[in-house]
Design a protein around this motif. Structure first.
Motif, mmCIF file in Angstrom:
data_model
loop_
_atom_site.group_PDB
_atom_site.id
_atom_site.type_symbol
_atom_site.label_atom_id
_atom_site.label_comp_id
_atom_site.label_asym_id
_atom_site.label_seq_id
_atom_site.Cartn_x
_atom_site.Cartn_y
_atom_site.Cartn_z
ATOM 1 N N CYS A 144 0.315 -12.999 11.678
ATOM 2 C CA CYS A 144 0.565 -12.091 10.544
ATOM 3 C C CYS A 144 -0.189 -12.542 9.293
ATOM 4 O O CYS A 144 -0.711 -11.713 8.544
ATOM 5 N N GLY A 145 -0.237 -13.844 9.078
ATOM 6 C CA GLY A 145 -0.921 -14.356 7.892
ATOM 7 C C GLY A 145 -2.406 -14.094 7.918
ATOM 8 O O GLY A 145 -3.015 -13.790 6.886
ATOM 9 N N GLY A 146 -3.019 -14.188 9.106
ATOM 10 C CA GLY A 146 -4.447 -13.906 9.213
ATOM 11 C C GLY A 146 -4.774 -12.469 8.852
ATOM 12 O O GLY A 146 -5.772 -12.203 8.170
ATOM 13 N N GLU A 147 -3.928 -11.546 9.273
ATOM 14 C CA GLU A 147 -4.153 -10.134 8.949
ATOM 15 C C GLU A 147 -3.889 -9.854 7.471
ATOM 16 O O GLU A 147 -4.606 -9.070 6.839
ATOM 17 N N ALA A 148 -2.867 -10.506 6.907
ATOM 18 C CA ALA A 148 -2.592 -10.334 5.477
ATOM 19 C C ALA A 148 -3.754 -10.858 4.639
ATOM 20 O O ALA A 148 -4.174 -10.238 3.654
ATOM 21 N N TYR A 149 -4.315 -12.001 5.037
ATOM 22 C CA TYR A 149 -5.452 -12.576 4.323
ATOM 23 C C TYR A 149 -6.665 -11.653 4.410
ATOM 24 O O TYR A 149 -7.476 -11.578 3.476
ATOM 25 N N ASP A 150 -6.767 -10.922 5.514
ATOM 26 C CA ASP A 150 -7.901 -10.015 5.723
ATOM 27 C C ASP A 150 -7.675 -8.636 5.113
ATOM 28 O O ASP A 150 -8.498 -7.732 5.287
ATOM 29 N N GLY A 151 -6.552 -8.474 4.419
ATOM 30 C CA GLY A 151 -6.294 -7.215 3.730
ATOM 31 C C GLY A 151 -5.720 -6.113 4.596
ATOM 32 O O GLY A 151 -5.836 -4.934 4.257
ATOM 33 N N PHE A 152 -5.069 -6.473 5.710
ATOM 34 C CA PHE A 152 -4.446 -5.497 6.607
ATOM 35 C C PHE A 152 -5.442 -4.406 7.033
ATOM 36 O O PHE A 152 -5.136 -3.216 6.996
ATOM 37 N N LYS A 153 -6.627 -4.839 7.459
ATOM 38 C CA LYS A 153 -7.661 -3.885 7.848
ATOM 39 C C LYS A 153 -7.471 -3.338 9.269
ATOM 40 O O LYS A 153 -8.076 -2.328 9.624
ATOM 41 N N HIS A 154 -6.679 -3.999 10.067
ATOM 42 C CA HIS A 154 -6.616 -3.659 11.482
ATOM 43 C C HIS A 154 -5.287 -3.059 11.916
ATOM 44 O O HIS A 154 -5.086 -2.799 13.100
ATOM 45 N N VAL A 155 -4.362 -2.863 11.000
ATOM 46 C CA VAL A 155 -3.058 -2.298 11.329
ATOM 47 C C VAL A 155 -2.821 -1.050 10.486
ATOM 48 O O VAL A 155 -3.423 -0.901 9.407
ATOM 49 N N PRO A 156 -1.948 -0.125 10.947
ATOM 50 C CA PRO A 156 -1.643 1.082 10.162
ATOM 51 C C PRO A 156 -0.762 0.739 8.964
ATOM 52 O O PRO A 156 0.447 0.969 8.975
ATOM 53 N N LEU A 157 -1.359 0.190 7.933
ATOM 54 C CA LEU A 157 -0.626 -0.307 6.768
ATOM 55 C C LEU A 157 0.124 0.820 6.051
ATOM 56 O O LEU A 157 -0.393 1.918 5.887
ATOM 57 N N ASP A 158 1.335 0.510 5.622
ATOM 58 C CA ASP A 158 2.110 1.453 4.819
ATOM 59 C C ASP A 158 2.672 0.704 3.609
ATOM 60 O O ASP A 158 3.862 0.440 3.507
ATOM 61 N N TRP A 159 1.773 0.344 2.694
ATOM 62 C CA TRP A 159 2.193 -0.374 1.485
ATOM 63 C C TRP A 159 1.354 0.070 0.297
ATOM 64 O O TRP A 159 0.137 0.030 0.384
ATOM 65 N N PRO A 160 1.987 0.526 -0.804
ATOM 66 C CA PRO A 160 3.427 0.703 -1.003
ATOM 67 C C PRO A 160 4.023 1.683 0.010
ATOM 68 O O PRO A 160 3.322 2.578 0.479
ATOM 69 N N PRO A 161 5.292 1.510 0.346
ATOM 70 C CA PRO A 161 5.910 2.312 1.402
ATOM 71 C C PRO A 161 5.868 3.806 1.104
ATOM 72 O O PRO A 161 6.207 4.237 0.000
ATOM 73 N N THR A 162 5.425 4.588 2.086
ATOM 74 C CA THR A 162 5.437 6.050 1.970
ATOM 75 C C THR A 162 6.226 6.690 3.105
ATOM 76 O O THR A 162 6.818 7.749 2.923
ATOM 77 N N PHE A 163 6.220 6.042 4.286
ATOM 78 C CA PHE A 163 6.920 6.555 5.469
ATOM 79 C C PHE A 163 6.528 8.006 5.747
ATOM 80 O O PHE A 163 7.367 8.836 6.109
ATOM 81 N N ASP A 164 5.244 8.320 5.577
ATOM 82 C CA ASP A 164 4.801 9.699 5.697
ATOM 83 C C ASP A 164 4.222 10.040 7.069
ATOM 84 O O ASP A 164 3.728 11.144 7.275
ATOM 85 N N SER A 165 4.270 9.111 8.007
ATOM 86 C CA SER A 165 3.784 9.409 9.352
ATOM 87 C C SER A 165 4.499 8.526 10.362
ATOM 88 O O SER A 165 4.969 7.433 10.043
ATOM 89 N N PHE A 166 4.570 9.039 11.587
ATOM 90 C CA PHE A 166 5.230 8.289 12.651
ATOM 91 C C PHE A 166 4.511 6.976 12.910
ATOM 92 O O PHE A 166 5.149 5.938 13.149
ATOM 93 N N GLU A 167 3.180 7.006 12.885
ATOM 94 C CA GLU A 167 2.385 5.807 13.171
ATOM 95 C C GLU A 167 2.715 4.685 12.197
ATOM 96 O O GLU A 167 2.869 3.527 12.596
ATOM 97 N N LYS A 168 2.826 5.013 10.912
ATOM 98 C CA LYS A 168 3.123 3.986 9.915
ATOM 99 C C LYS A 168 4.530 3.426 10.089
ATOM 100 O O LYS A 168 4.745 2.211 10.003
ATOM 101 N N VAL A 169 5.493 4.314 10.332
ATOM 102 C CA VAL A 169 6.876 3.864 10.485
ATOM 103 C C VAL A 169 7.031 3.035 11.748
ATOM 104 O O VAL A 169 7.647 1.958 11.726
#
Length: 213
Positions: A144-169
């Motif tokens: 998790c830390g490696g992805e956070a350091y990389d700016g969450f480029k490889h995951v369906p990031l939802d931050w700030p939280p929007t919960f606007d799609s199934f994929e993000k939730v």
């Protein structure tokens, strides 16, 4: 709402594709091996034994090991791994691949030994609890830390939280945040409980009565 047989067939095909791959027998064979070699979980530490069995046979050796590193197994699992984190497919990120190979070659076998030590109540049970839990926490932090350091480029990031799609939730909050958090909270709890048990076992007894002079 009418039943859509075509859609149902598509869903069934999605979940059964490559189900005949022989590697799908790996988790079943590993669980059977543990039962035959060590027996079934019982007693007050049965929950801990099931946790060790689940991690060793299903999570470390099978899901993160075989599916995560080799893209083998049910096709839907391989696809979902790629949706969850593109560092699996197609990029094969060196850090994630290293963690997955570590899970397959080291953490999985350690969990199987840990399971045996719990079921058989062997003297090295406490050592295995701390060792495996340390590996799990470290692996989760690196992943998790490696992805956070990389700016969450490889995951369906939802931050700030929007919960606007199934994929993000589902992929971010349910799997990436909550599911990974389990491998921080549970191993930490196990380590604390183990240390408490070790204290009760190895602490020198104290006398409640004062010695008479």
């Amino acid at each position: 709402m009418s039943f859509n047989s075509t859609k149902a067939l598509e869903i069934a095909q999605y979940f059964t594709k490559d189900i005949e791959d022989p590697v799908n027998l790996i988790p079943v064979l590993l669980v059977l091996f543990c039962f035959i070699w060590s027996g079934f979980p019982r007693g007050k530490h049965s929950a801990l034994a099931w946790w060790a069995l689940f991690n060793g046979c299903i999570i470390h050796c099978w899901m993160d090991g075989v599916v995560g590193t080799c893209a083998r197994g049910p096709k839907w699992m391989v696809i979902e791994y790629g949706k969850l984190d593109a560092r699996y497919w197609p990029t094969k990120d060196p850090l994630v691949m290293s963690i997955s190979f570590l899970e397959l070659g080291v953490m999985g076998p350690l969990c199987i030994l840990w399971y045996r030590s719990i079921v058989k109540d062997l003297w090295w049970r406490h050592f295995m609890s701390i060792l495996v839990s340390t590996f799990q926490i470290t692996g989760c932090i690196l992943y998790c830390g490696g992805e956070a350091y990389d700016g969450f480029k490889h995951v369906p990031l939802d931050w700030p939280p929007t919960f606007d799609s199934f994929e993000k939730v589902f992929y971010f909050w349910t799997v990436y945040v909550c599911a990974n958090g389990v491998w921080i909270v549970v191993p930490t709890t196990i380590m604390l409980q183990t240390l408490s048990e070790m204290k009760d076992i190895y602490s020198p007894p104290t006398s409640s009565k004062k010695k008479r002079s």
